[in-house]
Write a protein that holds these residues in place. Sequence first.
Motif, PDB file in Angstrom:
ATOM      1  N   ASN A 100       5.343 -15.679   1.568  1.00 21.31           N
ATOM      2  CA  ASN A 100       4.535 -16.559   0.641  1.00 21.31           C
ATOM      3  C   ASN A 100       3.484 -17.185   1.774  1.00 21.31           C
ATOM      4  O   ASN A 100       3.825 -17.760   2.686  1.00 21.31           O
ATOM      5  N   PHE A 101       2.174 -17.061   1.317  1.00 23.04           N
ATOM      6  CA  PHE A 101       1.205 -17.765   2.386  1.00 23.04           C
ATOM      7  C   PHE A 101       0.288 -18.608   1.640  1.00 23.04           C
ATOM      8  O   PHE A 101      -0.709 -18.876   1.864  1.00 23.04           O
ATOM      9  N   GLY A 102       1.170 -19.490   0.919  1.00 29.42           N
ATOM     10  CA  GLY A 102       0.569 -20.737   0.224  1.00 29.42           C
ATOM     11  C   GLY A 102      -0.450 -20.426  -0.521  1.00 29.42           C
ATOM     12  O   GLY A 102      -0.411 -19.893  -1.758  1.00 29.42           O
ATOM     13  N   THR A 103      -1.693 -20.973  -0.468  1.00 29.75           N
ATOM     14  CA  THR A 103      -2.799 -20.975  -1.200  1.00 29.75           C
ATOM     15  C   THR A 103      -3.313 -19.422  -1.587  1.00 29.75           C
ATOM     16  O   THR A 103      -3.956 -19.039  -2.425  1.00 29.75           O
ATOM     17  N   GLU A 104      -3.038 -18.417  -0.499  1.00 29.05           N
ATOM     18  CA  GLU A 104      -3.451 -17.167  -0.680  1.00 29.05           C
ATOM     19  C   GLU A 104      -2.465 -16.442  -1.666  1.00 29.05           C
ATOM     20  O   GLU A 104      -2.535 -15.287  -1.950  1.00 29.05           O
ATOM     21  N   GLY A 105      -1.157 -17.071  -1.886  1.00 31.01           N
ATOM     22  CA  GLY A 105      -0.285 -16.329  -2.588  1.00 31.01           C
ATOM     23  C   GLY A 105       0.708 -15.373  -1.950  1.00 31.01           C
ATOM     24  O   GLY A 105       0.830 -15.501  -0.295  1.00 31.01           O
ATOM     25  N   TYR A 106       1.504 -14.669  -2.183  1.00 36.47           N
ATOM     26  CA  TYR A 106       2.150 -13.448  -1.537  1.00 36.47           C
ATOM     27  C   TYR A 106       1.367 -12.505  -1.030  1.00 36.47           C
ATOM     28  O   TYR A 106       0.234 -12.047  -1.414  1.00 36.47           O
ATOM     29  N   GLY A 107       1.924 -12.075   0.279  1.00 43.26           N
ATOM     30  CA  GLY A 107       1.176 -10.923   0.954  1.00 43.26           C
ATOM     31  C   GLY A 107       2.034 -10.343   1.687  1.00 43.26           C
ATOM     32  O   GLY A 107       3.212 -10.491   1.801  1.00 43.26           O
ATOM     33  N   LEU A 108       1.708  -9.526   2.653  1.00 45.76           N
ATOM     34  CA  LEU A 108       2.603  -8.778   3.852  1.00 45.76           C
ATOM     35  C   LEU A 108       2.686  -9.413   5.049  1.00 45.76           C
ATOM     36  O   LEU A 108       1.297  -9.621   5.526  1.00 45.76           O
ATOM     37  N   ARG A 109       3.364  -9.724   5.617  1.00 47.70           N
ATOM     38  CA  ARG A 109       3.669 -10.415   6.943  1.00 47.70           C
ATOM     39  C   ARG A 109       4.194  -9.360   8.072  1.00 47.70           C
ATOM     40  O   ARG A 109       5.570  -8.742   7.701  1.00 47.70           O
ATOM     41  N   PHE A 120       0.708   2.004   9.356  1.00 47.49           N
ATOM     42  CA  PHE A 120       1.894   1.345   9.324  1.00 47.49           C
ATOM     43  C   PHE A 120       2.371   1.360   7.629  1.00 47.49           C
ATOM     44  O   PHE A 120       3.590   0.958   7.446  1.00 47.49           O
ATOM     45  N   LEU A 121       1.574   1.729   6.742  1.00 45.73           N
ATOM     46  CA  LEU A 121       2.004   1.937   5.547  1.00 45.73           C
ATOM     47  C   LEU A 121       1.785   3.108   4.650  1.00 45.73           C
ATOM     48  O   LEU A 121       0.599   3.464   4.765  1.00 45.73           O
ATOM     49  N   TRP A 122       2.788   3.857   4.185  1.00 51.46           N
ATOM     50  CA  TRP A 122       2.397   4.803   3.202  1.00 51.46           C
ATOM     51  C   TRP A 122       3.383   4.914   2.047  1.00 51.46           C
ATOM     52  O   TRP A 122       4.505   4.376   1.977  1.00 51.46           O
ATOM     53  N   ILE A 123       2.926   5.269   0.775  1.00 46.47           N
ATOM     54  CA  ILE A 123       3.440   5.329  -0.511  1.00 46.47           C
ATOM     55  C   ILE A 123       3.125   6.531  -0.935  1.00 46.47           C
ATOM     56  O   ILE A 123       2.187   7.101  -1.352  1.00 46.47           O
ATOM     57  N   PRO A 124       4.397   7.419  -1.428  1.00 45.48           N
ATOM     58  CA  PRO A 124       4.188   8.712  -1.876  1.00 45.48           C
ATOM     59  C   PRO A 124       4.052   8.742  -3.274  1.00 45.48           C
ATOM     60  O   PRO A 124       4.179   7.808  -4.083  1.00 45.48           O
ATOM     61  N   ARG A 125       3.334   9.843  -3.806  1.00 43.74           N
ATOM     62  CA  ARG A 125       2.753   9.981  -5.220  1.00 43.74           C
ATOM     63  C   ARG A 125       3.823   9.544  -6.412  1.00 43.74           C
ATOM     64  O   ARG A 125       3.411   8.673  -7.257  1.00 43.74           O
ATOM     65  N   LYS A 126       5.088   9.974  -6.045  1.00 45.44           N
ATOM     66  CA  LYS A 126       5.979   9.589  -6.951  1.00 45.44           C
ATOM     67  C   LYS A 126       6.323   8.158  -7.457  1.00 45.44           C
ATOM     68  O   LYS A 126       6.707   7.906  -8.594  1.00 45.44           O
ATOM     69  N   LEU A 273       3.751  -2.181  -3.552  1.00 46.41           N
ATOM     70  CA  LEU A 273       3.677  -2.561  -2.066  1.00 46.41           C
ATOM     71  C   LEU A 273       2.726  -3.065  -1.483  1.00 46.41           C
ATOM     72  O   LEU A 273       2.047  -3.878  -1.087  1.00 46.41           O
ATOM     73  N   TRP A 274       1.645  -1.671  -1.567  1.00 48.19           N
ATOM     74  CA  TRP A 274       0.646  -1.826  -0.906  1.00 48.19           C
ATOM     75  C   TRP A 274      -0.390  -2.905  -1.598  1.00 48.19           C
ATOM     76  O   TRP A 274      -1.468  -3.487  -1.097  1.00 48.19           O
ATOM     77  N   TYR A 310      -3.895  -8.155   6.417  1.00 47.30           N
ATOM     78  CA  TYR A 310      -5.076  -7.921   5.360  1.00 47.30           C
ATOM     79  C   TYR A 310      -5.359  -6.472   5.262  1.00 47.30           C
ATOM     80  O   TYR A 310      -5.502  -5.715   6.049  1.00 47.30           O
ATOM     81  N   ILE A 311      -6.016  -6.421   4.011  1.00 45.68           N
ATOM     82  CA  ILE A 311      -7.022  -5.069   3.831  1.00 45.68           C
ATOM     83  C   ILE A 311      -8.407  -5.484   3.203  1.00 45.68           C
ATOM     84  O   ILE A 311      -8.504  -6.726   2.991  1.00 45.68           O
ATOM     85  N   PHE A 312      -9.287  -4.476   3.222  1.00 49.95           N
ATOM     86  CA  PHE A 312     -10.544  -4.950   2.773  1.00 49.95           C
ATOM     87  C   PHE A 312     -10.730  -4.291   1.418  1.00 49.95           C
ATOM     88  O   PHE A 312     -10.429  -3.124   1.197  1.00 49.95           O
TER      89      PHE A 312
END
Length: 557
Positions: A100-109, A120-126, A273-274, A310-312
């Motif tokens: 939880n990042f306060g005013t930014e809400g939930y994110g990845l730490r 650092f992050l990958w998600i398979p198609r299934k 997740l992403w 973060y991501i863009f």
Amino acid sequence: MGKKSRVKTQKSSSGASAVVSSKEIMNLISELLQKCSSSGPSAGKEWEEYIQIRGLVDKIRKKQKGMSIVFEGSREHYFPDLMSWVQENGASSDGFTVANFGTEGYGLRATRDIKAEELFLWIPRKMLMTVESAQNSALASLYSQDRILQAMGNVTLALHLLCERANPASFWLPYIRSLPQEYDTPLYYQQDEVQLLLGTQAVQDILSQYKNTARQYAYFYKLVQTHPAASKLPLKDSFTFDDYRWAVSSVMTRQNQIPTEDGSRVTLALIPLWDMCNHTNGLITTGYNLEDDRCECVALQDYKENEQIYIFYGTRSNAEFVIHNGFFFQDNAHDRVKIKLGVSKSERLYAMKAEVLARAGIPASCVFALHYNEPPISAQLLAFLRVFCMTEEELKEYLLGEHAINKIFTLGNSEFPVSWENEIKLWTFLETRAALLLKTYKTTVEEDRSMLEKPDLSLHSHVAIQLRLAEKQILEKAWATGLAKRLNFQKKLEEETPLPRCEESDIALLENTNADAKLPIILRKLEEVEEGQGIQAEEPKETCFLLSNEFCSVLCF
């Protein structure tokens, strides 16, 4: 895996499940569909139409109170299940956690140091929810027979999400339970909060978004209740407006384009997740690896342990962020406001101006943008304004004169004016236009800043005023630039400064630079087309890059 899903039906204030006549609701639904499907309101009547549509929706929501299916407990309660599910299905789960990042809400730490450009992050198609997975779900029969679903992948994803949410055995349940129960998109604004945006450039899209969502809901409610192919859908027993608003907002804030399995086309997807990553300025660092059939994300920058990752999201304006993502980004390097300009067909020189513009690849009527960053106008807008302000003799030079073709290539280049008089005219026009647009707002910059200081201001009201203020600041900057440029060129005219001339060697320079102001106009896309929405291939890994958190302008049909 983890805790069992706990689902409940919302209760009314009396404690009993709401019981309402299906005929009564269907009559309201039919009235809503008719209202939202009628021809658009006359100019200036859009707000009145919005109030009428909202009134019908409020009646329906009141009748449906207590009929939605929700998960017990807080969103945070289900994050451990999400991480377990991710790990069990071949996605990355090391190096970060949900926080939880306060005013930014939930994110990845970050739970360790992560280097810039590190995968650092990958998600398979299934694990992705896609239009294709919807076609292989309970929605398949209805999808095969309804042309609206076939034409609108975002709507298909929204209904797919609702069907899976209602299925206690759904493969995607750990993901769905981790989603917000409510959003901050304008679909969730109170009427007085939307009213704060009257006069802004964003308000028309917001009113259209609400109307389109209401029309879709009414259409699909009737379809689910009456179509034989929908007889076994879980939505038949419970499909409220609040359900659809939640699903639309989930898709709108999270959907992305990915390649199909064979790589022949793109499809829409939700990426578990992403989509927890929050936005910052930067570059797109997410792609799709067709060889490994997975979504991949590399770090935008170095991250130390415990820092937020973060991501863009792409080159979006704050209006687009507010409408489609539900937040205002304070330091948005890509903020801009729209400005619609056109050459009047009744003008004596219309044909000549339209022809010069056509040779430059610019329509005679177009939506441009005034930018937060320098310069406030793009090469395309500069070229348009130069042609817009040309005299008959100047137009002839660009149509028939010696080196006429080469001259077209200089239209968007600030270093080569048409004439000092032309520069004075175009910057005077911009100065005047910005001043007129500023006068359409009901409040001043100072009043907006004062309102933002109020401690009792709701979150949505705060965002609406921030957006309103940002639009004015961009217009003020454009006005100031117009004034300064006009005075500068008036001085050059008075001092009889020689006009810079473009030689053929300069044309070669223009064709081999990446600077926006020096590109041949005909070789560039117009700026109202969102940058990066296409899928870009990278060799040799056959990776297709995504526009992070891709959105559609408005969910509509």
